[in-house]
Write a protein that holds these residues in place. Structure first.
Motif, PDB file in Angstrom:
ATOM      1  N   LYS A  58      15.724 -13.929 -20.155  1.00 58.39           N
ATOM      2  CA  LYS A  58      16.643 -14.921 -21.061  1.00 58.39           C
ATOM      3  C   LYS A  58      16.383 -16.159 -20.495  1.00 58.39           C
ATOM      4  O   LYS A  58      16.163 -17.011 -21.395  1.00 58.39           O
ATOM      5  N   VAL A  59      16.299 -16.517 -19.233  1.00 61.33           N
ATOM      6  CA  VAL A  59      16.276 -17.853 -18.797  1.00 61.33           C
ATOM      7  C   VAL A  59      14.675 -18.355 -19.301  1.00 61.33           C
ATOM      8  O   VAL A  59      14.722 -19.394 -19.897  1.00 61.33           O
ATOM      9  N   ASN A  60      13.595 -17.640 -19.344  1.00 58.69           N
ATOM     10  CA  ASN A  60      12.509 -18.112 -19.756  1.00 58.69           C
ATOM     11  C   ASN A  60      12.463 -18.393 -21.139  1.00 58.69           C
ATOM     12  O   ASN A  60      11.896 -19.294 -21.794  1.00 58.69           O
ATOM     13  N   GLU A  61      13.108 -17.387 -22.102  1.00 63.00           N
ATOM     14  CA  GLU A  61      13.337 -17.627 -23.464  1.00 63.00           C
ATOM     15  C   GLU A  61      14.010 -18.986 -23.632  1.00 63.00           C
ATOM     16  O   GLU A  61      13.584 -19.692 -24.604  1.00 63.00           O
ATOM     17  N   ILE A  62      15.108 -19.286 -23.184  1.00 61.68           N
ATOM     18  CA  ILE A  62      15.798 -20.499 -23.362  1.00 61.68           C
ATOM     19  C   ILE A  62      14.756 -21.574 -22.772  1.00 61.68           C
ATOM     20  O   ILE A  62      14.772 -22.465 -23.436  1.00 61.68           O
ATOM     21  N   LEU A  63      14.048 -21.710 -21.768  1.00 62.93           N
ATOM     22  CA  LEU A  63      13.027 -22.700 -21.305  1.00 62.93           C
ATOM     23  C   LEU A  63      12.113 -22.799 -22.744  1.00 62.93           C
ATOM     24  O   LEU A  63      11.752 -24.145 -22.963  1.00 62.93           O
ATOM     25  N   VAL A  64      11.450 -21.550 -23.071  1.00 63.30           N
ATOM     26  CA  VAL A  64      10.543 -22.080 -24.288  1.00 63.30           C
ATOM     27  C   VAL A  64      11.250 -22.555 -25.633  1.00 63.30           C
ATOM     28  O   VAL A  64      10.438 -23.389 -25.953  1.00 63.30           O
ATOM     29  N   GLU A  65      12.507 -21.895 -25.968  1.00 67.00           N
ATOM     30  CA  GLU A  65      13.087 -22.243 -27.322  1.00 67.00           C
ATOM     31  C   GLU A  65      13.590 -23.561 -27.121  1.00 67.00           C
ATOM     32  O   GLU A  65      13.466 -24.288 -28.117  1.00 67.00           O
ATOM     33  N   GLU A  66      14.256 -23.968 -26.198  1.00 65.55           N
ATOM     34  CA  GLU A  66      15.157 -25.050 -26.054  1.00 65.55           C
ATOM     35  C   GLU A  66      14.543 -26.384 -25.678  1.00 65.55           C
ATOM     36  O   GLU A  66      14.642 -27.610 -25.799  1.00 65.55           O
ATOM     37  N   PHE A  67      13.457 -25.990 -24.704  1.00 67.53           N
ATOM     38  CA  PHE A  67      12.882 -27.096 -24.050  1.00 67.53           C
ATOM     39  C   PHE A  67      11.400 -27.173 -24.093  1.00 67.53           C
ATOM     40  O   PHE A  67      10.626 -27.962 -23.615  1.00 67.53           O
ATOM     41  N   GLN A 126       8.598 -29.610 -10.783  1.00 69.80           N
ATOM     42  CA  GLN A 126       7.247 -29.928 -11.087  1.00 69.80           C
ATOM     43  C   GLN A 126       6.803 -29.384 -12.550  1.00 69.80           C
ATOM     44  O   GLN A 126       6.032 -30.014 -13.400  1.00 69.80           O
ATOM     45  N   THR A 127       7.069 -28.114 -12.649  1.00 68.57           N
ATOM     46  CA  THR A 127       6.405 -27.427 -13.430  1.00 68.57           C
ATOM     47  C   THR A 127       7.068 -27.721 -15.101  1.00 68.57           C
ATOM     48  O   THR A 127       6.445 -28.085 -15.972  1.00 68.57           O
ATOM     49  N   LEU A 128       8.444 -28.027 -15.068  1.00 70.74           N
ATOM     50  CA  LEU A 128       9.342 -28.364 -16.229  1.00 70.74           C
ATOM     51  C   LEU A 128       9.365 -29.767 -16.595  1.00 70.74           C
ATOM     52  O   LEU A 128       9.303 -30.183 -17.888  1.00 70.74           O
ATOM     53  N   ASP A 129       9.193 -30.803 -15.712  1.00 70.54           N
ATOM     54  CA  ASP A 129       9.054 -32.104 -15.726  1.00 70.54           C
ATOM     55  C   ASP A 129      10.196 -32.623 -16.648  1.00 70.54           C
ATOM     56  O   ASP A 129      10.068 -33.297 -17.654  1.00 70.54           O
ATOM     57  N   LEU A 130      11.364 -32.212 -16.420  1.00 69.22           N
ATOM     58  CA  LEU A 130      12.578 -32.668 -17.134  1.00 69.22           C
ATOM     59  C   LEU A 130      13.124 -33.696 -16.585  1.00 69.22           C
ATOM     60  O   LEU A 130      13.218 -33.865 -15.294  1.00 69.22           O
ATOM     61  N   ASP A 131      13.912 -34.614 -17.446  1.00 70.47           N
ATOM     62  CA  ASP A 131      14.555 -35.792 -16.796  1.00 70.47           C
ATOM     63  C   ASP A 131      15.898 -35.393 -16.405  1.00 70.47           C
ATOM     64  O   ASP A 131      16.323 -34.255 -16.852  1.00 70.47           O
ATOM     65  N   SER A 132      16.838 -36.334 -15.994  1.00 68.39           N
ATOM     66  CA  SER A 132      17.990 -35.828 -15.518  1.00 68.39           C
ATOM     67  C   SER A 132      19.087 -35.344 -16.799  1.00 68.39           C
ATOM     68  O   SER A 132      19.959 -34.419 -16.745  1.00 68.39           O
ATOM     69  N   LEU A 133      18.667 -35.847 -18.065  1.00 70.60           N
ATOM     70  CA  LEU A 133      19.433 -35.337 -19.258  1.00 70.60           C
ATOM     71  C   LEU A 133      19.337 -33.862 -19.633  1.00 70.60           C
ATOM     72  O   LEU A 133      20.064 -33.091 -20.124  1.00 70.60           O
ATOM     73  N   ASP A 134      17.760 -33.759 -19.577  1.00 73.33           N
ATOM     74  CA  ASP A 134      17.473 -32.252 -19.787  1.00 73.33           C
ATOM     75  C   ASP A 134      18.058 -31.301 -18.610  1.00 73.33           C
ATOM     76  O   ASP A 134      18.407 -30.072 -19.136  1.00 73.33           O
ATOM     77  N   TYR A 135      18.211 -31.676 -17.507  1.00 74.61           N
ATOM     78  CA  TYR A 135      18.775 -30.994 -16.561  1.00 74.61           C
ATOM     79  C   TYR A 135      20.133 -30.605 -16.872  1.00 74.61           C
ATOM     80  O   TYR A 135      20.833 -29.392 -16.590  1.00 74.61           O
ATOM     81  N   VAL A 136      21.083 -31.589 -17.386  1.00 71.38           N
ATOM     82  CA  VAL A 136      22.335 -31.435 -17.753  1.00 71.38           C
ATOM     83  C   VAL A 136      22.599 -30.503 -18.899  1.00 71.38           C
ATOM     84  O   VAL A 136      23.367 -29.635 -18.986  1.00 71.38           O
ATOM     85  N   ASP A 137      21.606 -30.405 -19.762  1.00 69.64           N
ATOM     86  CA  ASP A 137      21.433 -29.619 -20.921  1.00 69.64           C
ATOM     87  C   ASP A 137      21.031 -28.290 -20.401  1.00 69.64           C
ATOM     88  O   ASP A 137      21.683 -27.303 -20.929  1.00 69.64           O
ATOM     89  N   VAL A 148      21.577 -26.928 -17.740  1.00 70.57           N
ATOM     90  CA  VAL A 148      22.732 -26.401 -16.905  1.00 70.57           C
ATOM     91  C   VAL A 148      23.918 -26.268 -17.902  1.00 70.57           C
ATOM     92  O   VAL A 148      24.648 -24.589 -17.972  1.00 70.57           O
ATOM     93  N   VAL A 149      24.418 -26.602 -19.043  1.00 73.55           N
ATOM     94  CA  VAL A 149      25.126 -26.353 -20.161  1.00 73.55           C
ATOM     95  C   VAL A 149      24.897 -25.040 -20.994  1.00 73.55           C
ATOM     96  O   VAL A 149      25.453 -24.160 -21.064  1.00 73.55           O
ATOM     97  N   ILE A 150      23.475 -25.024 -21.237  1.00 76.65           N
ATOM     98  CA  ILE A 150      22.788 -23.746 -21.755  1.00 76.65           C
ATOM     99  C   ILE A 150      22.957 -22.529 -20.868  1.00 76.65           C
ATOM    100  O   ILE A 150      23.308 -21.570 -21.564  1.00 76.65           O
ATOM    101  N   ILE A 151      22.620 -22.716 -19.730  1.00 76.54           N
ATOM    102  CA  ILE A 151      22.733 -21.653 -18.804  1.00 76.54           C
ATOM    103  C   ILE A 151      24.197 -21.023 -18.738  1.00 76.54           C
ATOM    104  O   ILE A 151      24.486 -20.015 -18.625  1.00 76.54           O
TER     105      ILE A 151
END
Length: 84
Positions: A9-18, A33-44, A46-49
């Motif tokens: 499920k987490v991997n599916e979220i990462l692929v679909e949402e990010f 390092q792999t995701l290279d997300l900014d701080s707003l992406d991390y907030v998103d 967390v909310v999605i998880i």
């Protein structure tokens, strides 16, 4: 919920949402390092998880988190504590 279901499920979220390439998601890779997300992406993230798994993530949860496996384990532990 089994850890395998959490990982899927987490991997599916990462692929679909990010728009993360599924091939780069490996349990022992560095999440940040792999995701290279900014701080707003991390907030998103967390909310999605939280909405998908019904658990609350706090800043302290991320202190020791380095790999994807660490992230999966945090979610798994939160679910287990909620259901205990």
């Amino acid at each position: 919920m089994k850890i395998e279901e959490i990982i899927d499920k987490v991997n599916e979220i990462l692929v679909e949402e990010f728009e993360v390439d599924a091939e780069v998601i490996e349990a022992d890779k560095n999440l940040k390092q792999t995701l290279d997300l900014d701080s707003l992406d991390y907030v998103d993230l967390v909310v999605i998880i939280e909405s998908n798994f019904g658990v609350k993530l706090v800043e302290a949860d991320f202190v020791g988190m380095i790999t994807f496996q660490d992230f999966y384990n945090i979610i798994n532990n939160k679910i287990a504590a909620k259901n205990a």
